[in-house]
Enzyme design. Structure first.
Site, PDB file in Angstrom:
ATOM      1  N   HIS A 312       0.853  -1.190   0.000  1.00 13.64           N
ATOM      2  CA  HIS A 312       0.000   0.000   0.000  1.00 13.64           C
ATOM      3  C   HIS A 312       0.883   1.231   0.000  1.00 13.64           C
ATOM      4  O   HIS A 312       1.948   1.228   0.627  1.00 13.64           O
ATOM      5  CB  HIS A 312      -0.903   0.000   1.245  1.00 13.64           C
ATOM      6  CG  HIS A 312      -2.060   0.925   1.118  1.00 13.64           C
ATOM      7  ND1 HIS A 312      -1.976   2.262   1.400  1.00 13.64           N
ATOM      8  CD2 HIS A 312      -3.326   0.693   0.694  1.00 13.64           C
ATOM      9  CE1 HIS A 312      -3.155   2.815   1.176  1.00 13.64           C
ATOM     10  NE2 HIS A 312      -3.989   1.891   0.744  1.00 13.64           N
ATOM     11  N   ASP A 369      -7.933  -5.468   0.106  1.00 14.12           N
ATOM     12  CA  ASP A 369      -8.440  -6.362  -0.942  1.00 14.12           C
ATOM     13  C   ASP A 369      -8.061  -7.819  -0.750  1.00 14.12           C
ATOM     14  O   ASP A 369      -8.562  -8.684  -1.462  1.00 14.12           O
ATOM     15  CB  ASP A 369      -7.910  -5.902  -2.315  1.00 14.12           C
ATOM     16  CG  ASP A 369      -8.543  -4.599  -2.738  1.00 14.12           C
ATOM     17  OD1 ASP A 369      -9.767  -4.468  -2.564  1.00 14.12           O
ATOM     18  OD2 ASP A 369      -7.822  -3.720  -3.235  1.00 14.12           O
TER      19      ASP A 369
END
Ligand code: ACO
Length: 428
Positions: A312, A369
């Site tokens: 991320h 996710d």
């Protein structure tokens, strides 16, 4: 108008003989930013920051993310609290208005959602003209853009209706469009929204009810959908929200603006990752379940393969959303007596990656996710609808940012560049 905090200290920049002072702005959570908005005016220089790795593009009061400590709060409230006590609809209200609605506000907002849940009948025909197999995410962004032809006056200049009505129409019709797109894709008649059902239950019913096979709405399914939607509802200046702010800054109609955000979300490096994770897990399963091989492939510079659902830009620790989703995933699958071999592969992959020096050195952890797709599978949602689910959930965040930007009187977004092409030359 958002009040800009006063600078209490200054950074000194020396360029040749010139020295200038740049204000240091401190946010309410202690984040520090050097205000360079007058830099070019005083020095002729701009700053260079490709992909905005180091740039705060705005002031915002909506969402706070601390990527080092794994903190995510909407309007000051930790997401861990919201998933326990609030519904998605109340969270949407919180993001857009800044406070959780009391019972009366909530009733009014839910009523607006109901009243605006129908799609203009003329729009139903649009579905017939997409090619067979079109990705639902592209259908969704196209249909949302088409809404601007039905409601042309929803822009920052000619905003002739209440923000609650535009918000309700968007949040509600997007859910209807998503379910219609799915029904069309499987050749079943569309199911209209029902007045007696709350938001998430209504969506599941529109997706799965059929004249010959009535859908039983299970409370556990509704609850888990609320949790997933709450956790996806906003994430400050991510790629799609930045697209919304950028497009919206040109005073574009709200529906077209949101459609731009949806297009950004569809990419596999952003919201499209939830579908890509399941595809990756299936690939590993079909390949005999050898997770080591895929970890090595992700580390190999000559390969374009990446561990989807890992890493991320902001989180350098475990994504707080992934912590909750992983826990909920186990609980939900157990309640539904559902065994998914992909969950075992995902856990093995996570364990191996978190022990691997490559992932440790780069602070790569599972993101939002990584486990969400396994829950969607257990709910019966097909893979090509996963990113659509993300889009439904992210709407309140996009709307909140659009509203905040418009309210702050933001100037049009227009970055600079450093030209490195050919200098003046005559035609060859
Ligand atoms: N697998 C393997 N290596 C990775 C991964 C990954 N998933 N993510 C990052 N890296 C490596 C990069 O190769 C790079 O290594 P290097 O320094 O040796 O060159 C380093 O980690 C930094 O990666 P960047 O791509 O520079 O990080 P950036 O902040 O630009 O990208 C992103 C973040 C896009 C999320 C990236 O981690 C990624 O591609 N992840 C997989 C896709 C994904 O899960 N996206 C969903 C993100 S959450 C969301 O948008 C909702």
């Amino acid at each position: 108008m958002l009040d800009q905090p006063e600078a209490t200290e200054f950074a000194v920049l020396r360029i040749g003989d010139q020295e200038i002072q740049l204000p240091i702005i401190v946010g309410t959570e202690g984040e520090r930013g050097i205000d360079i908005s007058n830099l070019r005016k005083y020095t002729g220089c701009v700053t260079i920051d490709p992909s905005f790795v180091n740039t705060a593009a705005c002031y915002s009061r909506i969402t706070f993310v601390d990527g080092e400590r794994g903190i995510l709060r909407y309007r000051g409230i930790p997401v861990e609290q919201l998933v326990k006590s609030a519904s998605f609809v109340r969270t949407a209200y919180l993001l857009v208005h800044g406070y959780l609605p009391d019972a009366e506000c909530n009733r009014k907002f839910s009523d607006l959602l109901n009243r605006h849940s129908m799609l203009h009948e003329d729009m139903r025909h649009f579905f017939d003209n997409f090619p067979h197999g079109a990705h639902p995410m592209h259908i969704l962004s196209t249909m949302i853009n088409a809404l601007s032809t039905f409601y042309p006056n929803v822009d920052s200049l000619s905003m002739s209706e209440d923000i609650d009505v535009s918000t309700a129409r968007l949040i509600s019709t997007v859910r209807t469009i998503a379910a219609f797109a799915y029904k069309k894709s499987i050749g079943e008649p569309v199911v209209y929204p029902r007045r007696d059902l709350p938001y998430c239950a209504n969506f599941l019913n529109m997706m799965f009810d059929s004249p010959v096979n009535p859908y039983e709405i299970r409370e556990e399914a509704v609850n888990i959908l609320n949790v997933l939607f709450i956790l996806h509802a906003d994430h400050e200046q991510n790629c799609s929200t930045t697209a919304v702010r950028t497009v919206g800054s040109a005073q574009v109609n709200l529906y077209s603006t949101i459609s731009a955000g949806m297009s950004a979300l569809s990419g596999p490096l952003h919201g499209g990752a939830n579908q890509a994770v399941i595809e990756m897990l299936k690939m590993i399963q079909a390949d005999g379940g050898n997770v080591r091989k895929y970890i090595d492939m992700a580390k190999d510079r000559s390969s374009t393969f990446r561990l989807m659902g890992f890493g991320h830009r902001v989180y350098k620790t475990y994504d707080p959303r992934a912590v909750i989703i992983k826990e909920e995933c186990h609980r939900f699958l157990e309640t539904m007596h559902c065994k998914d071999p992909l969950l075992d592969i995902a856990m093995e992959l996570e364990e191996a990656a978190l022990k691997d020096d490559f992932f440790i050195a780069r602070h790569l952890y599972p993101n939002v996710d990584f486990y969400s797709g396994i829950i969607y599978r257990a709910l019966g949602i097909p893979e090509n609808m996963f990113t659509v689910m993300f889009a439904l959930a992210r709407l309140p965040g996009w709307i909140a940012h659009w509203k905040e930007m418009i309210g702050a009187g933001t100037r049009i977004t227009r970055p600079r560049q450093i030209y490195i092409g050919k200098t003046y030359r005559k035609e060859d």
